[in-house]
Design a protein around this motif. Structure first.
Motif, mmCIF file in Angstrom:
data_model
loop_
_atom_site.group_PDB
_atom_site.id
_atom_site.type_symbol
_atom_site.label_atom_id
_atom_site.label_comp_id
_atom_site.label_asym_id
_atom_site.label_seq_id
_atom_site.Cartn_x
_atom_site.Cartn_y
_atom_site.Cartn_z
ATOM 1 N N LEU A 194 52.813 -7.350 8.483
ATOM 2 C CA LEU A 194 52.755 -8.324 7.181
ATOM 3 C C LEU A 194 53.993 -9.275 7.285
ATOM 4 N N ASP A 195 55.082 -8.821 7.552
ATOM 5 C CA ASP A 195 55.989 -9.603 7.570
ATOM 6 C C ASP A 195 56.116 -10.648 8.400
ATOM 7 N N ARG A 196 55.338 -10.227 9.590
ATOM 8 C CA ARG A 196 55.249 -11.450 10.676
ATOM 9 C C ARG A 196 54.312 -12.372 10.090
ATOM 10 N N LEU A 197 53.429 -11.943 9.389
ATOM 11 C CA LEU A 197 52.261 -12.772 9.081
ATOM 12 C C LEU A 197 52.892 -13.959 7.592
ATOM 13 N N ARG A 198 53.879 -13.042 6.934
ATOM 14 C CA ARG A 198 54.286 -13.940 5.740
ATOM 15 C C ARG A 198 55.098 -15.075 6.414
ATOM 16 N N VAL A 199 55.792 -14.891 7.598
ATOM 17 C CA VAL A 199 56.726 -16.045 8.208
ATOM 18 C C VAL A 199 55.877 -16.870 9.128
ATOM 19 N N GLY A 200 54.619 -16.822 9.135
ATOM 20 C CA GLY A 200 53.758 -17.600 9.752
ATOM 21 C C GLY A 200 53.516 -17.352 11.384
ATOM 22 N N GLY A 201 53.782 -15.968 11.574
ATOM 23 C CA GLY A 201 53.769 -15.387 13.076
ATOM 24 C C GLY A 201 52.093 -15.142 13.346
ATOM 25 N N PRO A 202 52.009 -14.930 14.440
ATOM 26 C CA PRO A 202 50.684 -14.487 15.110
ATOM 27 C C PRO A 202 49.987 -13.106 14.468
ATOM 28 N N LEU A 203 48.976 -12.975 14.319
ATOM 29 C CA LEU A 203 48.327 -11.787 13.632
ATOM 30 C C LEU A 203 48.291 -10.702 15.093
ATOM 31 N N LEU A 204 47.690 -11.307 16.331
ATOM 32 C CA LEU A 204 48.068 -10.188 17.548
ATOM 33 C C LEU A 204 48.861 -11.014 18.779
ATOM 34 N N PRO A 205 50.061 -10.978 18.363
ATOM 35 C CA PRO A 205 50.816 -11.750 19.331
ATOM 36 C C PRO A 205 50.976 -11.176 20.865
ATOM 37 N N GLU A 206 51.139 -11.863 21.580
ATOM 38 C CA GLU A 206 51.508 -11.261 22.970
ATOM 39 C C GLU A 206 52.701 -10.554 23.239
ATOM 40 N N VAL A 207 52.949 -9.805 24.398
ATOM 41 C CA VAL A 207 54.145 -9.018 24.312
ATOM 42 C C VAL A 207 54.916 -9.544 25.560
ATOM 43 N N TRP A 208 56.221 -9.540 25.024
ATOM 44 C CA TRP A 208 57.106 -10.149 25.968
ATOM 45 C C TRP A 208 58.538 -9.062 26.107
ATOM 46 N N ALA A 209 58.854 -8.905 27.258
ATOM 47 C CA ALA A 209 60.131 -8.260 27.341
ATOM 48 C C ALA A 209 61.253 -8.705 26.908
ATOM 49 N N PRO A 210 62.091 -8.091 26.119
ATOM 50 C CA PRO A 210 63.473 -8.770 25.788
ATOM 51 C C PRO A 210 64.265 -9.078 27.162
ATOM 52 N N ALA A 211 65.234 -10.222 26.867
ATOM 53 C CA ALA A 211 65.911 -10.582 27.972
ATOM 54 C C ALA A 211 66.755 -9.499 28.567
ATOM 55 N N GLY A 212 66.626 -9.431 30.190
ATOM 56 C CA GLY A 212 67.318 -8.240 30.685
ATOM 57 C C GLY A 212 66.580 -7.257 30.781
ATOM 58 N N LEU A 213 65.380 -6.852 30.363
ATOM 59 C CA LEU A 213 64.518 -5.685 30.456
ATOM 60 C C LEU A 213 63.354 -5.997 31.319
ATOM 61 N N PRO A 214 62.980 -5.124 31.969
ATOM 62 C CA PRO A 214 61.664 -5.404 32.933
ATOM 63 C C PRO A 214 60.237 -5.062 31.962
ATOM 64 N N HIS A 215 59.467 -5.933 32.560
ATOM 65 C CA HIS A 215 57.889 -5.795 31.624
ATOM 66 C C HIS A 215 57.765 -4.165 32.076
ATOM 67 N N VAL A 216 56.908 -3.490 31.261
ATOM 68 C CA VAL A 216 56.223 -2.355 31.561
ATOM 69 C C VAL A 216 55.260 -2.460 32.752
ATOM 70 N N LEU A 217 55.588 -1.364 33.581
ATOM 71 C CA LEU A 217 54.703 -1.685 34.991
ATOM 72 C C LEU A 217 53.235 -1.653 34.543
ATOM 73 N N GLY A 218 52.389 -2.141 35.232
ATOM 74 C CA GLY A 218 50.924 -2.157 34.854
ATOM 75 C C GLY A 218 50.238 -3.645 34.468
ATOM 76 N N ARG A 219 49.124 -3.449 34.546
ATOM 77 C CA ARG A 219 48.480 -4.861 34.127
ATOM 78 C C ARG A 219 48.477 -5.022 32.655
ATOM 79 N N PRO A 220 49.124 -5.955 32.120
ATOM 80 C CA PRO A 220 49.300 -5.935 30.749
ATOM 81 C C PRO A 220 47.755 -5.695 29.850
ATOM 82 N N ILE A 221 47.690 -4.850 28.679
ATOM 83 C CA ILE A 221 46.728 -4.543 28.072
ATOM 84 C C ILE A 221 46.770 -5.428 26.784
ATOM 85 N N SER A 222 45.384 -6.097 26.534
ATOM 86 C CA SER A 222 45.392 -6.914 25.262
ATOM 87 C C SER A 222 45.094 -6.006 24.057
ATOM 88 N N PRO A 223 45.412 -6.408 22.735
ATOM 89 C CA PRO A 223 45.158 -5.644 21.648
ATOM 90 C C PRO A 223 43.703 -5.381 21.568
#
Length: 218
Positions: A77-106
């Motif tokens: 709700l907070d994300r939507l309130r500031v105009g963010g996406p309902l089902l956003p994509e996932v990105w790894a924070p800077a300096g951290l690797p992505h979770v191994l494996g094919r990305p899974i969509s919502p």
């Protein structure tokens, strides 16, 4: 032809009520995964799906009041309130690797959760019984048609196929359940990373940076 529901109409079902009941008709059935993904973001769990006809589904969601789920709903709700996406994509924070494996969509995760719910609710016993009954039925038909050699061979082969499949179905269903659970687990790991767009690139080396209100470094 009835128009498909937009996200605002779907969101209206998950407004904090204890039970959300949605009836899908015609092409709306194709939206079931997106509805499930939105329900997940807003803290609802699929309770049951009644397939009334091939073109009419009735889905019942219950609000999950566990603290972590309510926090997830509030974050959405907070994300939507500031105009963010309902089902956003996932990105790894800077300096951290992505979770191994094919990305899974919502939506893929929502479908996997629904498959898990179906298995946890019904198990594999029903399919085993159906396969066993079909095997017996084909044997009976083979006996009735015993005068036609070609038909008998085909019916006996079908009976043997279902007879062999019946005891293997539980193993297949358990494997199918584990496959869906792996998808959900990977999605949850990906989701635990930073949501939203990737961070902006760092400023160019040697560039002037404003570090104070007046940009003079004070």
């Amino acid at each position: 032809m009835k128009a498909l529901m937009n996200d605002e109409q779907i969101l209206a079902y998950f407004d904090g009520r204890g039970t959300a009941e949605i009836t899908l008709r015609g092409l709306e059935v194709a939206q079931s995964d997106r509805i499930a993904a939105i329900a997940f973001e807003l803290g609802y769990k699929l309770h049951k799906t009644d397939i009334v006809t091939r073109g009419q589904w009735r889905m019942v969601y219950l609000r999950d009041d566990s603290p972590d789920v309510r926090q997830r709903a509030q974050n959405t709700l907070d994300r939507l309130r500031v105009g963010g996406p309902l089902l956003p994509e996932v990105w790894a924070p800077a300096g951290l690797p992505h979770v191994l494996g094919r990305p899974i969509s919502p939506m893929e995760a929502a479908s996997a959760r629904r498959n898990m719910t179906a298995y946890e609710t019904h198990g594999s016993r029903g399919l085993v019984i159906i396969a066993a009954v079909l095997s017996v039925a084909f044997l009976v038909l083979a006996w009735v048609a015993r005068g036609a050699l070609g038909g008998v061979i085909a019916l006996v082969a079908a009976a043997a196929l279902f007879g062999v499949a019946a005891p293997l179905i539980p193993r297949w269903m358990e494997s199918w359940y584990r496959h869906n659970k792996q998808k959900v687990d990977r999605f949850n790991q990906q989701r635990s990373q930073q949501w939203g767009p990737p961070p902006p690139p760092p400023p160019p080396a040697g560039g002037n940076m404003q570090t104070g209100p007046e940009g003079n470094g004070s």
